[in-house]
Design a protein around this motif. Structure first.
Motif, short mmCIF file in Angstrom:
data_model
loop_
_atom_site.label_atom_id
_atom_site.label_comp_id
_atom_site.label_asym_id
_atom_site.label_seq_id
_atom_site.Cartn_x
_atom_site.Cartn_y
_atom_site.Cartn_z
N CYS A 91 0.85 -1.20 0.00
CA CYS A 91 0.00 0.00 0.00
C CYS A 91 0.89 1.24 0.00
O CYS A 91 1.74 1.41 0.87
N CYS B 89 -7.11 -1.04 -4.10
CA CYS B 89 -5.99 -1.96 -3.86
C CYS B 89 -6.34 -3.38 -4.31
O CYS B 89 -5.49 -4.09 -4.85
N HIS C 25 -8.92 -1.20 6.23
CA HIS C 25 -8.54 -1.29 4.81
C HIS C 25 -8.26 -2.73 4.36
O HIS C 25 -8.82 -3.18 3.36
N GLU D 14 -10.24 -5.30 1.96
CA GLU D 14 -9.59 -5.80 0.74
C GLU D 14 -9.75 -7.31 0.64
O GLU D 14 -10.06 -7.85 -0.43
ZN ZN Z 1 -4.13 -0.06 0.07
#
Ligand code: ZN
Ligand code: AMP
Length: 514
Positions: free
Chosen positions: A32, A230, A255, A259
């Motif tokens: 990231c 992402c 996050h 994901e």
């Molecule tokens: Zn990310």
């Protein structure tokens, strides 16, 4: 001798495990990257450094590496610790704060992306194979959101599109957040949407025709949620199964939990095997914060503003430290342990990095002089390198690896004379050390500044035109054509642009009445 087994702590399994790439001896991972609304701070770079060390260690044991590291230039909202955050887009908020300096939001993104790439190279981080930008992959993100709606993993309301967390097993497994904790977090949730089915559901698409970066979608004008970029860019460049994913510890939830859910829904399987997270850096024992005066960007330390008195005296006196000293200082804490960055650590790191550089010069001279004689240090340097590599393979034990590296430099310093043979061993060791830890010399010295191509963002026509005019003006002044230079300045003034000459070159800003 066969290389040591590369082991990393996997947040997913809570264990330190041998890394076994899906493709034999080829590590493929996603890291990231930054949100480009301001200059990156040294904490951000502690996390990016972890990814760099993973790739260097993998290369040192003979593996190929493919790394994708993104640039987030849309969709990262201010309340990013909530599962479905409200708040404002960080990019848009930055433009409102700094509007005077930038022609538009793309110009702001371009500026901070370029600054970030400069810092990246200064700290001697290796380039990822792909550095995708979220704004350049909106079509792919839209396609994924449409697919998630079609497969009933997502639903549409007037305010946007939400991922249905009930549609995947084990949502929240990475962070271990229980449902109750997630609900508690969402009590602060300012997303006020009566049509949301579960407070834990998170936005894949936000309906907002007024957002400064908006795209057309089947659900009207809007922009993508932060988490989807992402998943989409990772799978686009690394496929439906890849090895590893990195980020700072704050990204575990929400996050990375989000994901994982998106990946599972899109690929129908677990996509990523290892999740590696870097603990937050603290400064002088405290969380970095602007109000405490302990908040340092990379450029505060390597290229400080001489009038900025929040920059430590030690750094200001020398007009900034060697970026490799900052890198060395960051290596003094293993990525998974709390790390207290202090100016004392930086001072010591500066001295040590200088020792590596002086040893390297001495070795170069000795290689050239090529004096006959034995090589008493070669075998010991070989042992030291083996210990460094073993330390790095042991969950990136950078304090142990740098301590061993110092033993090596000591050995070179203490040799009375360096025969040609000893110098060749020492040169080999310094190169290996630099490949593994990146602390002897930068691999980017002499690199051109990032080109427009590398930092490509949707064109910012006014800003580009102004930059071109400033380059012409610079050239005119260099050629002694002062009348032409003044004419260019007048043209810019007529456009409402004030030119300021600084020691770093000309800068511009919009005048208030423009
Ligand atoms: Zn990310
Ligand atoms: P951002 O620009 O906010 O998207 O953050 C970029 C990266 O820096 C992410 O992986 C964050 O988790 C990480 N990060 C942010 N603050 C710190 C810190 N103090 N120490 C270590 N990593 C951090």
């Amino acid at each position: 001798m066969s290389p040591p087994t590369f082991r990393l702590y996997n947040t997913l399994t809570h264990e330190t495990e041998p890394v076994e790439p899906i493709e034999d001896e080829h590590l493929r991972f996603y890291s990231c990257g930054p949100t480009v609304y301001t200059y990156a701070h040294i904490g951000n770079f502690r996390s990016f450094l972890t990814a760099d060390l993973i790739r260097r260690t993998a290369a040192a044991i003979g593996w190929d590496v493919t790394c994708v590291s993104n640039v987030t230039d849309v969709g990262h909202l201010t309340q990013d610790d909530l599962v479905d955050p409200g708040g404002r887009d960080k990019m848009q908020q930055a433009l409102e704060r700094e509007g005077e300096r930038f022609a538009n939001i793309y110009d702001l993104a371009r500026h901070y992306t370029e600054a970030f790439l400069e810092d990246w190279r200064a700290l001697n981080l290796r380039e990822p194979e792909v550095r995708p930008r979220a704004t350049e992959h909106v079509t792919e993100q839209l396609r994924a959101v449409i697919e998630l709606v079609e497969t009933d993993h997502a639903y549409v309301t007037d305010k946007g599109v939400y991922f249905r967390v009930e549609s995947v097993e084990d949502y929240g497994h990475l962070s271990g957040n229980t449902e109750a904790q997630q609900l508690q977090a969402t009590e602060r949730d300012v997303v006020d949407d009566p049509d949301k089915r579960d407070p834990r559901d998170f936005a894949l698409w936000k309906h907002d025709p007024d957002h400064l970066m908006h795209w057309h979608s089947p659900w009207g004008w809007g922009y993508p949620g932060w988490h989807i970029e992402c998943s989409v860019m990772g799978m686009q460049y690394l496929g439906d199964r890849f090895d590893l994913h990195t980020g700072g510890e704050d990204l575990i939830f929400p996050h990375h939990d989000c994901e994982i859910a998106q990946n599972q829904a899109l690929a129908g399987q677990q996509v990523i095997n290892y999740w590696v997270h870097t603990r937050f850096l603290q400064v002088e024992g405290e969380k970095m914060s602007k109000s405490k005066g302990n908040f340092y960007t990379v450029r505060d330390l390597i290229n400080p503003d001489p009038d900025d008195d929040h920059v430590p005296e030690f750094v200001r006196q020398r007009g900034g430290v060697d970026p490799l000293a900052l890198r060395y200082a960051l290596l003094q804490g293993q990525y998974r342990k709390p790390f207290n960055f202090t100016i004392d650590t930086l001072r010591t790191a500066s001295r040590h990095v200088q020792r590596f550089q002086e040893a390297s010069e001495r070795v170069d001279d000795a290689v050239e002089a090529d004096v006959d004689g034995p090589d008493p240090i070669g075998p010991e340097l070989g042992d030291i390198y083996d210990r460094m590599l073993a330390a790095m393979c042991d969950d990136l034990n950078t304090p142990a690896a740098t301590a061993a590296a110092l033993e090596g430099v000591n050995l070179i310093e203490q040799a009375d004379t360096l025969s040609g043979a000893a110098a060749i061993s020492a040169r080999h060791w310094l190169e290996q050390t630099n490949d593994l830890l990146g602390i002897v010399e930068s691999e980017h010295t002499g690199d051109a500044a990032p080109t427009d191509d590398e930092t490509a963002l949707p064109a910012a026509p006014l800003a580009n035109a102004i930059d071109d005019l400033l380059t012409d003006r610079e050239a005119a002044r260099d050629d002694g054509e002062y009348a032409r230079a003044d004419a260019i300045r007048d043209t810019l003034e007529a456009l409402g642009i004030e030119v300021m000459d600084t020691p770093e070159g000309a800068e511009w800003r919009r005048t208030a009445d423009a």
